[in-house]
Scaffold this active site. Sequence first.
Site, short mmCIF file in Angstrom:
data_model
loop_
_atom_site.label_atom_id
_atom_site.label_comp_id
_atom_site.label_asym_id
_atom_site.label_seq_id
_atom_site.Cartn_x
_atom_site.Cartn_y
_atom_site.Cartn_z
N LEU A 106 172.96 64.09 121.70
CA LEU A 106 173.25 63.95 120.27
C LEU A 106 174.17 62.78 120.03
CD1 LEU A 106 173.13 67.44 120.64
CD2 LEU A 106 172.88 66.97 118.21
N TYR A 137 183.01 53.72 118.98
CA TYR A 137 182.26 54.98 119.05
C TYR A 137 180.76 54.71 118.99
CZ TYR A 137 180.60 59.65 117.71
OH TYR A 137 179.94 60.85 117.67
#
EC number: 1.1.1.271
Length: 371
Positions: A106, A137
């Site tokens: 995910l 990120y």
Amino acid sequence: MNKDSKIYIAGHRGLVGSAILKNLIEQGYTNLIFRTHRELDLTDQKSVADFFEIEKPEYVILAAAKVGGIVANNTYRGDFIYANMQIQNNVIHQSYLHGVKKLLFLGSTCIYPKNAPQPMPEDCLLTDTLEYTNEPYAIAKIAGLKMCESYNLQYGTNFISVMPTNLYGPNDNFNLETSHVLPAMVRKIHLSNCLEESNWDAIRADLNARPIEDVDGNVSENEMIGILNKYGISNNEQTGEVSLALWGSGKPMREFLWSEDMADACIFIMENRDFSDVIEQSFSKERANEIRNTHINIGTGKELKISGLAKIIKETIGFSGNICFDSSKPDGTMRKLTDPSKLHNLGWKHKVDLEEGIRLMYQYYLESITK
């Protein structure tokens, strides 16, 4: 997957992982394994290798990640890229070494360029510059999906990557220092409403359940007002009117998906689709010999302005004060709308629309305060 298949859910306590775990239990899966961070540090290579050697899971759902809102992402840039790269590398590689039948990784739609076409199709990945505030990120998540894709192509693994849009739901993060926009807004408007009603018992209960910067409900009213003011919640001493200032201009458009819908999509993919199914939708006519962008967006394909989101939450909670926006604060990417066509073509669409989801979210929040 069979109902007794051994399934490891990494990150089972978070917003994503808890929704997936709940879905699996409700569907009758009985052989589920998970560990808390204290029990298993996924950034530790040896610990992860030992865990896989002992447990030998058949299926893996990798929902563990270091996550946060725009402030946390921009402030702790090194922490975000390091922790997420370590977690992904360890779990994905050990899944390959131990013959895991299928893995679901995910990610997040922040992987797409800042100025991506709207809605964002999977094949716009790596075509332009990322949004600066969450670049570390995003790069980690891009590395994770490319790792899955590359292992599939080299080793014949069956690792699928999904990129959910902005999620909200049970077990969300309501910490005003690190939370995402929707849960932060729910909590701020709830506290604004409590202050408007001079409901100090409710404010104390909220702060006792989730202290803000170590300020809990045992401090004086003046101290509580001080911490609320710091996060944009203020009252006019003369008129008694309460107002809330939110970060940014309110103009950015965002898409939101109920976390339990996301979980349903993930289990649908795990049960019904393989990497080979995704490849069929990922070939380019111009580059027929290249297999890339095999990840899958999970979203609604619907968006609204942040100011519109605030209005819906305000009406749901019943706050009658003024909400304004501080345009001196960063907005982030102006639009982030997913193109969920690939997922729709695979056979899944969302069920919970935003208004209903916010009602469920606020109900959950109120219940969480009293636990």
